[in-house]
Structure formats: C-alpha cells, structure tokens
Design an enzyme around this catalytic site. Structure first.
Site, mmCIF file in Angstrom:
data_model
loop_
_atom_site.group_PDB
_atom_site.id
_atom_site.type_symbol
_atom_site.label_atom_id
_atom_site.label_comp_id
_atom_site.label_asym_id
_atom_site.label_seq_id
_atom_site.Cartn_x
_atom_site.Cartn_y
_atom_site.Cartn_z
ATOM 1 N N ASP A 52 -38.812 -67.576 -84.070
ATOM 2 C CA ASP A 52 -37.886 -66.903 -83.167
ATOM 3 C C ASP A 52 -37.754 -65.421 -83.496
ATOM 4 O OD1 ASP A 52 -35.598 -66.933 -81.183
ATOM 5 O OD2 ASP A 52 -34.538 -66.282 -82.979
ATOM 6 N N GLU A 89 -42.355 -65.313 -81.261
ATOM 7 C CA GLU A 89 -41.664 -64.768 -80.095
ATOM 8 C C GLU A 89 -41.349 -63.328 -80.440
ATOM 9 O OE1 GLU A 89 -37.542 -64.424 -77.691
ATOM 10 O OE2 GLU A 89 -37.634 -65.059 -79.766
#
Length: 631
Positions: free
Chosen positions: A265, A306
């Site tokens: 993330d 990401e």
C-alpha cells in the site's frame, strides 16, 4: 513445509513457548500470563540488540499473554499472531504448524496470467468472514479470475474498517475469523487454482491501538509524516529493527499463510533516504526466502506496489537501477476512462483529458504521465520504457476510486449500461494486468463506502474530517450538502456496502456477469490478449467521437474496436496498419457487446466485410472483437 523462523512474537517450542519483543529503551520487560496461569509474571532477560526474550515452560497454543514495560501496562504484543478480544486486549499464542494444508499440488501463478479480483472480506459476503469468502471462491473460479487480492486483514480497532487502520500487523482481524480460517481460505483458493495476494500497509499505523511506540520510539520516523499520521522509521536512528519487523511481517504472510504475493500500500509514503531503499531490501529478502522447502509452490511470490508517482524505478530490474518489484498499480487508465465517461474534472482528474488520443497513449505506454508537466506546472512520472504490459495493473474500479467518493458510487452507477460494457471490453482486452473490484462483474447495485468503528471521540473527528475533505469540490461547497455524506461511523454505512449476491441471477446483472465470463474466457484462450511484450500491440484513436482501437499482430491478428461515448460508423479501410482480409481469410467477429446474452435490449453492431478491411457501425456505445481467420 519447513517452519518459518520467527524473530519476534510468540511461537511454540518443545515444552513451552518462546517469546521475544524489541524494547530497547526499557529496563525491564515482564511477561504476564492471565487465565489458567493466574497472572503469573516472568521477567524476560535483555539481549544486546535491545530485545527481551525467553522460553517459558508450560505455555501452549491458545494461552493469552501481555507485556509490562518498566511496571506499566499490561500491553499486547506488537508482533501478536492473534488478538481474540481486539487490539486493546491480551495477545494469544498461535501454532501455525497445526493447520493441515492440502495445497501441495499448487504451483503458483506467474505475472502474465494474473487477472486480479480485489475484495474486502467484511463486505464481500453478508457474513463478512474468511469462511464465508471461501464459500464464494467457486463463483470466482467460474468467473475466470486467477487471483484474489484481499484488502488488509491486519487487526484494527472496532468491529469494521477498510483495513488501512491496522495496528496488529501479524494478527488477522478477529472480526473475520481465527488465523486458521484465513489459512483455510488460502488453502481452498489454491485447490481451485486461484492465487491469493494480500494488501499490506508498511507506511503508517492506525490512530488507535498502535502500542509499538511504547515498546520503542524507533518504530516511528521523526523526519517524515504521511497524510494518515507519523511515517514508519525506514531511514532514521534505530531503523534497522523497524525494517526487520516489516520484512518479517511480509515473510510471515508468505510462509505461515501461503500467500502468493503482497500488494504494498502507498509506497510513495514509504520515506527512505538511506543508501538502500526499503523496497529493494524487501524484494531481496522475499526472493532469498523463496525456497521449495519453505514455500509450497514453485512460482516466486509477487510484490505489487501501489504508487501514485508513475516511477519506472519501482519495477525496473537491478541492472537498470530499479527495485525489481513485479508490478505497480497504474491509475492513469482509470482516470482517463472516468474523465471520458463520467466527466469528472476536479481533483486529480483535472490532469487528464479523457480524450481517445490520451486514452490510447495510456494503453500504449502503461501510464499517461511520463515526465510532462501538470496544469499545476509540476512534473509527474517517468519513462516506462523497458517495462512489460503485465507490470501495469489497470482497473475501472478499485476500493479507493469508489470508496473515496462521497457516496461510494461505482462507475457503472453513473454511466449507461452500453458504455459500461464497452469499457469492460477495453479493460479485459488490453494487454495490461486487469483488476476487478468485487461486484463489478455483475454491475452490483451496492456502493462501497468509507466506514470505520472507532471510539466515539476519535470517530467524531473522522466523520468531521471525512466531510471536510469534500469542501474543495464544487458539488459540496455548501455545508448542508456535505452533511448528507454518509457517516463513516454509522453501521448503516458499512451495511450498505455489503454485496447482494442474489443480484447475479437477475436482469440486468446476469447479462453483465455473462459478458465478464465470456471476455475472461477469451482472454484465457487467446494468447494475443495477454502478450508478454509490446511487440505487435498498438492502441490508436479513430476520429474524434470516442473510438479507440486495439490491434494485436503476432502470427495471427486481432482487433478490438471500442466506441465509448456514442454510436457511429468506423471505417478501417484507410488504415494500412490493419492486415488485409480476403474471401479465404476474412475478419470474423469473436465477441461483441450487443449480443442478446449480454444486452437484453440488444442493438446489433454491424460489421461490413465487403472491403479488405472492415467497417463497423455502432448504434450506441459498444465494442467488438475481431480475428483475422487463418492467422
């Protein structure tokens, strides 16, 4: 499977349990054993590296424990494997070896075969558990996805959360089930031929229940902050153990839970100005730990970032100065499509035109921004030369792009059904790695909203902050309109986000599901639809009314013609890049979005084959896939 050698936490050994915790600024660390041990206290010897560790006889799996720090506490273990009573409760000893895996025939999956299905365990089913999710895996198998990506499962405060407020990074949240329930989910996926990727958060901890700072202030950076709070310390004093903690966490999910890879993330918020970036070290440690004796499958685990910066360095090989991660979420495609179809133009959408020229350029290169300047005057992105199509993860929806909208509405809630079918065909016929967000395969009516369950004082701040975020958007300039934004703390906000699986059997959802199944079956059997490289692939706009063409040619030839905005006639006769047809080798329609099984109110797409190259007539938005016979 060889035992994973844990360095922190609690793990069973012969005759008892080994405990180890890092607390370099503490003079005394005591283990407290409630329950059947009647709050017995054991002082743990200090080691030179700032950890406290001992083997305590008679402690077995299922027992609870706490730590006291210089007399303060008790506190849960930062590396706890389970928090049955929540993140503020006692930790629990877990024996990962008790689970009997049945996935020994699973060989893993390679990057080029990925079709990712992102899901949130708590809203994927009405029950919201690992066990309930496992029961839906056969449906995903029939859909044609090859990997599920679980949004973060690390334990968080309260009974519901997206997962990005996790504070117990090693403990699957008790809201979804026990650790072995997660193992059973992965095991069931593997037996169906589905890989499991796990979303992990290594850039911040949640705002409630992060006790790590009491054990060591070195877990948190004194130089960097993220939009969600203090950054993790990857480059300051004491960073070595923080990095080791996070790397062990990654290996923990790969080894103890047989996960096939990790989605990292917000790597743009992993601040590291040291000589070797954390991502580079993580990649190497994961690769070194991948041994047939240690992991059940042959294919090495995947690491997918990401990152909003469009940095080629993330995925470039080492010899070119990269970190050699496997892939990266590439949101430029989503932004171009949403700008084109829904007209979003504020926030980051202001930097995208939604023109077919720019959409084709995004498809051709992997991302649109490659170093050119924004309207703001700032540069964004780097040249993606050297990356393969599969290294870009494309989507029409994901948790952020839906849930960060005020009402959690999905793209298909805002555009026509024909346009949604056309966009779906574009996504699934592009050479990049496609990602579906749960429910989009049947055009789910349910939104996916932002929801939390924090303590009242913190919850009020979250609600206020959520609504204030939208003050910069013209639609919510009026405070009375912002007050209508669903309260993240309300249980109704979470309940509204749960999928209704019965929709799949009803019109119009059933026809959308059939289209997804047909496109994924076509992608699976047609090698050109998941080619290894860019050679033979070309994306181009046609005219100025919303047509984009995907051409593949490598031994055989395919065309995907997509009318995103409206109908019209597309004449390909004057395009020298398209191979000639003949009576013996005509262009044949493989699939089109106006077939009766995909559209209850079908308005056929007409393909005129009189010329050497076809002409296509759309009565409304749609898509058609053609193959040149004999190639």
């Amino acid at each position: 499977m060889a035992r994973f050698s844990a360095a922190l936490g609690a793990w069973p050994v012969a005759g008892g349990t080994a405990f180890r915790v890092w607390a370099p600024h503490r003079s005394r660390v005591e283990l407290v054993l409630p329950g059947r041990h009647r709050n017995a206290v054991h002082a743990l010897p200090r080691r030179a590296d700032g950890t406290f560790a001992a083997v305590i006889a008679g402690v077995r799996p299922g027992d609870r424990y706490w730590y006291r720090l210089d007399g303060d506490g008790p506190y849960p273990d930062p590396a706890s494997r389970a928090q049955p009573d929540g993140v503020h409760g006692a930790s629990q000893v877990v024996d990962a070896q008790r689970f009997r895996w049945r996935d020994r025939r699973w060989r893993g999956i390679g990057l080029r075969d990925l079709v990712i299905y992102e899901l949130h365990v708590g809203t994927f089913t009405a029950a919201g558990t690992f066990a309930a999710a496992a029961r839906r895996l056969p449906d995903l198998r029939r859909l044609g996805v090859t990997a599920v990506e679980l949004m973060p499962v690390a334990d968080f405060p309260g009974a519901r959360n997206w997962g990005y407020d996790g504070v117990a990074l090693f403990a699957p949240t008790r809201c979804y089930g026990a650790p072995d329930d997660l193992r059973a989910l992965v095991d069931a996926a593997h037996r169906l031929g589905i890989a499991v990727l796990l979303d992990v958060v290594y850039n911040h901890f949640g705002p409630d229940g992060a006790y790590l700072g009491l054990f060591s202030p070195h877990y948190f950076s004194t130089q960097h902050r993220t939009p969600w709070g203090a950054a993790l310390n990857l480059d300051g004093p004491g960073q070595r153990m923080t990095r080791a903690f996070l790397i062990e966490n990654a290996l923990h999910w790969l080894h103890e839970y047989h996960c096939d890879g990790l989605r990292l993330d917000a790597t743009h918020a992993q601040f590291d100005e040291g000589p070797r970036h954390f991502l580079s070290e993580l990649r190497d440690r994961v690769r070194r730990a991948h041994r047939p004796a240690a992991l059940p499958h042959a294919t090495r685990p995947l690491l997918i970032a990401e990152d909003e910066r469009n940095l080629a360095r993330l995925t470039l090989p080492r010899r070119r100065g990269g970190y050699a991660l496997d892939a990266v979420w590439a949101d430029d495609f989503h932004h171009q499509v949403r700008r084109a179809l829904a007209g979003d133009s504020e926030g980051y959408f202001a930097h995208f035109s939604g023109s077919m020229r720019d959409l084709a350029a995004t498809l051709q290169r992997g991302w649109f921004h490659r170093g050119q300047r924004h309207r703001s005057g700032r540069q964004r992105g780097t040249d993606p030369a050297g990356l393969t199509p599969a290294q870009f993860v494309f989507c029409l929806q994901n948790h952020d792009q839906i849930g960060n909208r005020a009402f959690g509405e999905r793209l298909h809630h805002q555009i026509s059904a024909p346009a949604w079918r056309a966009a779906t065909t574009l996504l699934l016929c592009a050479p990049q790695t496609p990602l579906l967000f749960m429910g989009q395969e049947w055009a789910a009516s349910t939104p996916f909203r932002f929801f939390t369950d924090h303590a009242p004082a913190l919850g009020r701040l979250v609600t206020r902050g959520r609504r204030a975020e939208f003050g910069a958007f013209s639609a919510f300039a009026d405070a009375r309109l912002r007050a209508r934004i669903p309260d993240p703390q309300a249980a109704a906000t979470w309940r509204a986000s749960r999928l209704d699986w019965s929709e799949r059997r009803r019109a119009p959802h059933a026809s959308v599901l059939r289209l997804h199944q047909a496109l994924l079956a076509l992608r699976r059997r047609e090698p050109l639809l998941h080619c290894r490289g860019w050679r033979g692939f070309h994306a181009a706009p046609i005219g100025n009314w919303g047509i984009v063409l995907l051409r593949r040619r490598s031994g055989r030839a395919t065309l995907t013609v997509v009318a995103l905005r409206r109908g019209g006639r597309v004449d390909l006769c004057d395009r020298p890049d398209i191979p000639h047809a003949s009576s013996a080798r005509p262009w044949r329609v493989v699939l089109h979005t106006e077939a009766p099984q995909f559209a209850a109110d079908a308005q056929p797409i007409r393909v005129e084959r009189r010329a050497a190259r076809p002409a296509i007539v759309f009565s409304r938005p749609g898509a058609v896939v053609l193959r040149l016979a004999g190639w």
